[in-house]
Design a protein around this motif. Sequence first.
Motif, PDB file in Angstrom:
ATOM      1  N   PRO A   1      51.888  40.875  80.510  1.00 51.97           N
ATOM      2  CA  PRO A   1      53.342  40.704  80.504  1.00 51.97           C
ATOM      3  C   PRO A   1      54.074  42.048  80.541  1.00 51.97           C
ATOM      4  O   PRO A   1      53.512  43.080  80.175  1.00 51.97           O
ATOM      5  N   VAL A   2      55.322  42.007  80.969  1.00 52.59           N
ATOM      6  CA  VAL A   2      56.186  43.186  81.028  1.00 52.59           C
ATOM      7  C   VAL A   2      57.409  42.909  80.174  1.00 52.59           C
ATOM      8  O   VAL A   2      57.936  41.787  80.166  1.00 52.59           O
ATOM      9  N   GLY A   3      57.848  43.919  79.417  1.00 50.09           N
ATOM     10  CA  GLY A   3      59.012  43.700  78.572  1.00 50.09           C
ATOM     11  C   GLY A   3      59.633  45.000  78.117  1.00 50.09           C
ATOM     12  O   GLY A   3      59.226  46.089  78.533  1.00 50.09           O
ATOM     13  N   PRO A   4      60.613  44.932  77.243  1.00 47.95           N
ATOM     14  CA  PRO A   4      61.348  46.126  76.804  1.00 47.95           C
ATOM     15  C   PRO A   4      60.480  47.050  75.956  1.00 47.95           C
ATOM     16  O   PRO A   4      59.477  46.634  75.371  1.00 47.95           O
ATOM     17  N   VAL A   5      60.897  48.295  75.885  1.00 50.47           N
ATOM     18  CA  VAL A   5      60.183  49.291  75.090  1.00 50.47           C
ATOM     19  C   VAL A   5      60.366  48.969  73.610  1.00 50.47           C
ATOM     20  O   VAL A   5      61.480  48.775  73.121  1.00 50.47           O
ATOM     21  N   GLY A   6      59.243  48.892  72.890  1.00 51.95           N
ATOM     22  CA  GLY A   6      59.278  48.653  71.458  1.00 51.95           C
ATOM     23  C   GLY A   6      59.238  49.954  70.677  1.00 51.95           C
ATOM     24  O   GLY A   6      59.454  51.045  71.217  1.00 51.95           O
ATOM     25  N   ARG A   7      58.917  49.834  69.410  1.00 54.64           N
ATOM     26  CA  ARG A   7      58.892  51.017  68.548  1.00 54.64           C
ATOM     27  C   ARG A   7      57.760  51.961  68.913  1.00 54.64           C
ATOM     28  O   ARG A   7      57.869  53.173  68.741  1.00 54.64           O
ATOM     29  N   TYR A   8      56.666  51.405  69.443  1.00 56.22           N
ATOM     30  CA  TYR A   8      55.493  52.226  69.716  1.00 56.22           C
ATOM     31  C   TYR A   8      55.151  52.197  71.210  1.00 56.22           C
ATOM     32  O   TYR A   8      55.301  51.156  71.875  1.00 56.22           O
ATOM     33  N   LEU A   9      54.679  53.337  71.694  1.00 62.19           N
ATOM     34  CA  LEU A   9      54.217  53.453  73.080  1.00 62.19           C
ATOM     35  C   LEU A   9      52.768  53.914  73.046  1.00 62.19           C
ATOM     36  O   LEU A   9      52.410  54.812  72.283  1.00 62.19           O
ATOM     37  N   TYR A  10      51.940  53.297  73.895  1.00 63.02           N
ATOM     38  CA  TYR A  10      50.515  53.632  73.942  1.00 63.02           C
ATOM     39  C   TYR A  10      50.141  54.121  75.328  1.00 63.02           C
ATOM     40  O   TYR A  10      50.453  53.481  76.335  1.00 63.02           O
ATOM     41  N   GLU A  11      49.474  55.253  75.341  1.00 62.37           N
ATOM     42  CA  GLU A  11      48.995  55.845  76.582  1.00 62.37           C
ATOM     43  C   GLU A  11      47.488  55.585  76.670  1.00 62.37           C
ATOM     44  O   GLU A  11      46.705  56.210  75.960  1.00 62.37           O
ATOM     45  N   PRO A  12      47.051  54.657  77.524  1.00 58.73           N
ATOM     46  CA  PRO A  12      45.619  54.354  77.598  1.00 58.73           C
ATOM     47  C   PRO A  12      44.813  55.546  78.103  1.00 58.73           C
ATOM     48  O   PRO A  12      45.289  56.345  78.929  1.00 58.73           O
ATOM     49  N   ASP A  13      43.604  55.663  77.607  1.00 57.61           N
ATOM     50  CA  ASP A  13      42.679  56.683  78.098  1.00 57.61           C
ATOM     51  C   ASP A  13      42.460  56.499  79.598  1.00 57.61           C
ATOM     52  O   ASP A  13      42.496  55.374  80.117  1.00 57.61           O
ATOM     53  N   GLY A  14      42.218  57.606  80.296  1.00 60.87           N
ATOM     54  CA  GLY A  14      42.030  57.539  81.742  1.00 60.87           C
ATOM     55  C   GLY A  14      40.903  56.629  82.174  1.00 60.87           C
ATOM     56  O   GLY A  14      40.972  55.982  83.225  1.00 60.87           O
ATOM     57  N   ALA A  15      39.838  56.542  81.368  1.00 57.30           N
ATOM     58  CA  ALA A  15      38.726  55.650  81.713  1.00 57.30           C
ATOM     59  C   ALA A  15      39.168  54.196  81.676  1.00 57.30           C
ATOM     60  O   ALA A  15      38.730  53.380  82.488  1.00 57.30           O
ATOM     61  N   VAL A  16      40.047  53.864  80.742  1.00 57.48           N
ATOM     62  CA  VAL A  16      40.579  52.499  80.648  1.00 57.48           C
ATOM     63  C   VAL A  16      41.399  52.174  81.895  1.00 57.48           C
ATOM     64  O   VAL A  16      41.291  51.075  82.460  1.00 57.48           O
ATOM     65  N   ILE A  17      42.198  53.136  82.329  1.00 59.15           N
ATOM     66  CA  ILE A  17      43.030  52.919  83.518  1.00 59.15           C
ATOM     67  C   ILE A  17      42.161  52.766  84.755  1.00 59.15           C
ATOM     68  O   ILE A  17      42.354  51.852  85.563  1.00 59.15           O
ATOM     69  N   ARG A  18      41.175  53.654  84.915  1.00 60.94           N
ATOM     70  CA  ARG A  18      40.295  53.587  86.085  1.00 60.94           C
ATOM     71  C   ARG A  18      39.524  52.273  86.135  1.00 60.94           C
ATOM     72  O   ARG A  18      39.264  51.736  87.205  1.00 60.94           O
ATOM     73  N   ALA A  19      39.165  51.758  84.969  1.00 59.37           N
ATOM     74  CA  ALA A  19      38.395  50.517  84.902  1.00 59.37           C
ATOM     75  C   ALA A  19      39.284  49.276  85.003  1.00 59.37           C
ATOM     76  O   ALA A  19      38.779  48.156  84.923  1.00 59.37           O
ATOM     77  N   HIS A  20      40.584  49.485  85.174  1.00 56.31           N
ATOM     78  CA  HIS A  20      41.531  48.373  85.270  1.00 56.31           C
ATOM     79  C   HIS A  20      41.481  47.493  84.031  1.00 56.31           C
ATOM     80  O   HIS A  20      41.492  46.258  84.114  1.00 56.31           O
ATOM     81  N   LEU A  21      41.439  48.141  82.855  1.00 55.48           N
ATOM     82  CA  LEU A  21      41.351  47.409  81.597  1.00 55.48           C
ATOM     83  C   LEU A  21      42.596  47.573  80.735  1.00 55.48           C
ATOM     84  O   LEU A  21      42.571  47.305  79.527  1.00 55.48           O
ATOM     85  N   VAL A  22      43.694  48.008  81.348  1.00 59.71           N
ATOM     86  CA  VAL A  22      44.934  48.152  80.587  1.00 59.71           C
ATOM     87  C   VAL A  22      45.371  46.803  80.023  1.00 59.71           C
ATOM     88  O   VAL A  22      45.899  46.713  78.910  1.00 59.71           O
ATOM     89  N   ALA A  23      45.145  45.735  80.781  1.00 59.96           N
ATOM     90  CA  ALA A  23      45.516  44.402  80.298  1.00 59.96           C
ATOM     91  C   ALA A  23      44.782  44.052  79.008  1.00 59.96           C
ATOM     92  O   ALA A  23      45.317  43.330  78.152  1.00 59.96           O
ATOM     93  N   GLU A  24      43.568  44.565  78.839  1.00 60.87           N
ATOM     94  CA  GLU A  24      42.821  44.320  77.610  1.00 60.87           C
ATOM     95  C   GLU A  24      43.503  45.009  76.426  1.00 60.87           C
ATOM     96  O   GLU A  24      43.555  44.456  75.322  1.00 60.87           O
TER      97      GLU A  24
END
Length: 400
Positions: A268-291
């Motif tokens: 899902p996509v939505g407004p910015v909350g109190r916290y922001l998370y920057e996934p590790d590059g390996a997570v992004i490359r593996a297309h696991l951001v949804a996890e």
Amino acid sequence: MNDLDTFSLLLTEEGRTLLASLRDYDPSQELAVATRLRRDHDAGLVSAALGQARLRQRAVAKFGAADAHRMFFTPNGVEQSTRTSVATHRAQAFASHGVRSVADLCCGIGGDALALARAGISVLAVDRDPLTAAVARANAEALGLADLIEVRCADVTDVDTSGYDAVFVDPARRGGRGRIFDPEAYSPPLSWATSAALAAPFAALKIAPGIPHEAIPPQAEAEWISDGGDVKEAVLWFGTGVTPGAFRATVLPAGAALWAPAPLEAPPVGPVGRYLYEPDGAVIRAHLVAEIVSRCGGRLIDETIAYVTSDAPYVSPYTSAYEITDQLPFNMKKLKALLRERGVGVLTVKKRGSAVEPEEVRRKVKPSGPNAATVFLTRVSGAPTMLIGNPVARPTPPLP
């Protein structure tokens, strides 16, 4: 004298003694050092020793000082070899599956072969370049692993691997014009490496982390590995018993592994909350951001941007967390005024989905003051946006 003859000089007692004396030499003083050494040593040996000393200094970042200053390198070997932490992780995976012998094809200077041997695995290390094979053999001897590593100079496509428990292939991914992005242009091609892997009981293929997912063989489990926050490589595993087509992100040095058996649904996509998370590059490359989105109960800030947000804190080895204090439409003057008001002199600028370079931001806002902040240049629901916040410290693990 050819390169192999020159390298052989370094393996003599005189060459090894000379190399040991250059461990801490300053390359900026090379002319003076060379002039002094040539009074007592052959000029060719001095030149080779100085070159090898420079390579050893560069290799410390990958192999650690204790090993790097005993090993031998080629310029390409330093650049392309696997760093020890990653090679050790992979060797442990081989050992955990009961592998006792590995055919290491395209072994280079032997970084992976050394890690495999240290895991108690017998290795046939193969490379077609005579100098590279000689360096790999010298490294096995230098680290006391020659009993477990046989080095063979041969074309890997001619090697019979049927007598080995497993195959590891690290195809060359650089050519005369730099990096090779087409897997079929690897040497040997990915299709050949895949055939070799499928013929073995267990196998791993090292590939570029930027490989298109559609180029990954359906029989493989794909793993992306980062170390210290930087994505180092991807590996295709065969015979692991894991569902073929699974993707995994491994984060070193923590050793944490995020896994999914199949592609995940769009988060899902939505407004910015109190916290922001920057996934590790390996997570992004593996297309696991949804996890990550699923685990933190959050959402993306934009469907095309790999920033995750939530209203509650989430601690994970797979992300860096920030507490967001401000959200502004992209406007450099407003950013400058806000940072001046907050007394921010230590400014970290991150970007994702923005054409503006961090150095340009620093130059224009001229940060000054005792406080620190992080600025994210990004998009929120398609709109250019600036988010301001601070890192959330990871909790310290309890003492054993």
